[in-house]
Structure formats: C-alpha cells, structure tokens
Design a protein around this motif. Structure first.
Motif, short mmCIF file in Angstrom:
data_model
loop_
_atom_site.label_atom_id
_atom_site.label_comp_id
_atom_site.label_asym_id
_atom_site.label_seq_id
_atom_site.Cartn_x
_atom_site.Cartn_y
_atom_site.Cartn_z
N GLU A 159 -10.92 -16.56 1.45
CA GLU A 159 -11.22 -17.25 0.22
C GLU A 159 -11.55 -16.27 -0.89
O GLU A 159 -12.11 -15.20 -0.64
N TRP A 160 -11.21 -16.67 -2.08
CA TRP A 160 -11.49 -15.86 -3.25
C TRP A 160 -12.97 -15.93 -3.59
O TRP A 160 -13.59 -16.99 -3.53
N VAL A 161 -13.55 -14.80 -3.98
CA VAL A 161 -14.97 -14.71 -4.27
C VAL A 161 -15.22 -14.49 -5.76
O VAL A 161 -16.01 -15.20 -6.38
N ALA A 162 -14.54 -13.49 -6.32
CA ALA A 162 -14.79 -13.14 -7.71
C ALA A 162 -13.65 -12.29 -8.22
O ALA A 162 -12.95 -11.64 -7.45
N GLU A 163 -13.48 -12.29 -9.55
CA GLU A 163 -12.48 -11.46 -10.18
C GLU A 163 -13.05 -10.87 -11.46
O GLU A 163 -13.99 -11.40 -12.05
N ILE A 164 -12.44 -9.76 -11.87
CA ILE A 164 -12.85 -9.14 -13.13
C ILE A 164 -11.62 -8.54 -13.79
O ILE A 164 -10.79 -7.91 -13.13
N THR A 165 -11.48 -8.79 -15.08
CA THR A 165 -10.34 -8.26 -15.82
C THR A 165 -10.58 -6.81 -16.21
O THR A 165 -11.69 -6.28 -16.07
N LEU A 166 -9.54 -6.18 -16.70
CA LEU A 166 -9.66 -4.80 -17.16
C LEU A 166 -10.72 -4.69 -18.25
O LEU A 166 -11.46 -3.70 -18.31
N GLY A 167 -10.85 -5.72 -19.06
CA GLY A 167 -11.84 -5.72 -20.13
C GLY A 167 -13.23 -6.13 -19.71
O GLY A 167 -14.16 -6.14 -20.53
N GLY A 168 -13.39 -6.49 -18.44
CA GLY A 168 -14.73 -6.79 -17.94
C GLY A 168 -15.11 -8.25 -17.90
O GLY A 168 -16.26 -8.58 -17.65
N ILE A 169 -14.16 -9.14 -18.11
CA ILE A 169 -14.47 -10.57 -18.02
C ILE A 169 -14.44 -10.98 -16.55
O ILE A 169 -13.47 -10.71 -15.85
N ALA A 170 -15.52 -11.61 -16.12
CA ALA A 170 -15.68 -11.94 -14.70
C ALA A 170 -15.68 -13.45 -14.49
O ALA A 170 -16.13 -14.22 -15.34
N ASN A 171 -15.18 -13.82 -13.32
CA ASN A 171 -15.22 -15.21 -12.88
C ASN A 171 -15.64 -15.23 -11.42
O ASN A 171 -15.35 -14.28 -10.67
N TYR A 172 -16.30 -16.32 -11.03
CA TYR A 172 -16.86 -16.39 -9.69
C TYR A 172 -16.57 -17.73 -9.04
O TYR A 172 -16.47 -18.77 -9.71
N ALA A 173 -16.47 -17.69 -7.73
CA ALA A 173 -16.43 -18.94 -6.97
C ALA A 173 -17.79 -19.61 -7.10
O ALA A 173 -18.83 -18.94 -7.22
N ASP A 174 -17.79 -20.94 -7.07
CA ASP A 174 -19.04 -21.66 -7.23
C ASP A 174 -20.06 -21.28 -6.17
O ASP A 174 -21.27 -21.27 -6.42
N SER A 175 -19.58 -20.94 -4.99
CA SER A 175 -20.48 -20.65 -3.87
C SER A 175 -21.30 -19.37 -4.08
O SER A 175 -22.32 -19.18 -3.41
N VAL A 176 -20.85 -18.50 -4.98
CA VAL A 176 -21.56 -17.23 -5.18
C VAL A 176 -22.08 -17.08 -6.60
O VAL A 176 -22.80 -16.12 -6.89
N LYS A 177 -21.75 -18.01 -7.46
CA LYS A 177 -22.14 -17.91 -8.87
C LYS A 177 -23.66 -17.84 -8.98
O LYS A 177 -24.38 -18.60 -8.34
#
Length: 114
Positions: free
Chosen positions: A45-63
């Motif tokens: 399962e996907w947990v988190a991502e971050i763009t080259l510019g530093g924008i992050a997104n998270y799965a609800d389970s770890v937010k």
C-alpha cells in the motif's frame, strides 16, 4: 539504479523511527518519490509521496503521524514515523518512477510491538 532503504527496526507502540532511502546510479532530478509498505499477508500500500518541490501527500492511516521529506542534492528520501501503532508493522519500500520505469528499493522492516 539502486534504492537503498535503511532505518527500520523494532519500536514500541507510541515510539518513533526514521527511514532513509538513498538513490544512486541515476542522473538528473527525481520527480515524485514515494514510500510504500507491505504488511504480512496484505497487499503493498502507498504511504506517502513528495514532489521535487516538496509538496507532500499522505495516506489517511498515517496522516499527522508520518512526515516525508527529501534532500534533492543527495538524492535522499526520508520518512519520519512518530506515534507508531502496531498496524504500522510492515516492510517499507521507497519508490520513484521515471518515464515508463518503476524503481523500488529492497525494503526495510519496521516492527512495532506493544
């Protein structure tokens, strides 16, 4: 191309761990980088991502508990995990995609005990 993840280990519920992933063997900037995890008997399962510019997104389970970050110059990806829960127990994988190719690290095991 190699992705070498480290930092896994044993932690107690409520504890913290910091994962790191070093990318080598590739030139140029890396776009979106991710962390995934796979618990025993479950799908990855996907947990988190971050763009080259530093924008992050998270799965609800770890937010609110996990923080993803990166050092573009060093080609390093990090995952700070706080307030760990037993359900965070899994093998954690770093990942990025370039063109049609997906690149995965071998994973680092995180075990959270109560």
């Amino acid at each position: 191309v190699q992705l070498q993840a480290s930092g896994g280990g044993l932690a107690q519920v409520g504890g913290s761990l910091r994962l790191a992933c070093l990318v080598s063997g590739i030139v140029g900037d890396l776009d979106v980088m991710d962390w995934y995890r796979q618990a025993p008997g479950k799908l990855r399962e996907w947990v988190a991502e971050i763009t080259l510019g530093g924008i992050a997104n998270y799965a609800d389970s770890v937010k609110g508990r996990f923080t993803i970050s990166r050092d573009n110059a060093k080609k390093m990806l990090y995952l700070q995990m706080n307030n760990l829960k037993s359900e965070d127990t899994a093998v954690y994988y770093c990942h990025f995609q370039r063109g049609a190719n997906d690149y995965w690290g071998r994973g680092t095991l995180v075990t959270v005990s109560s």
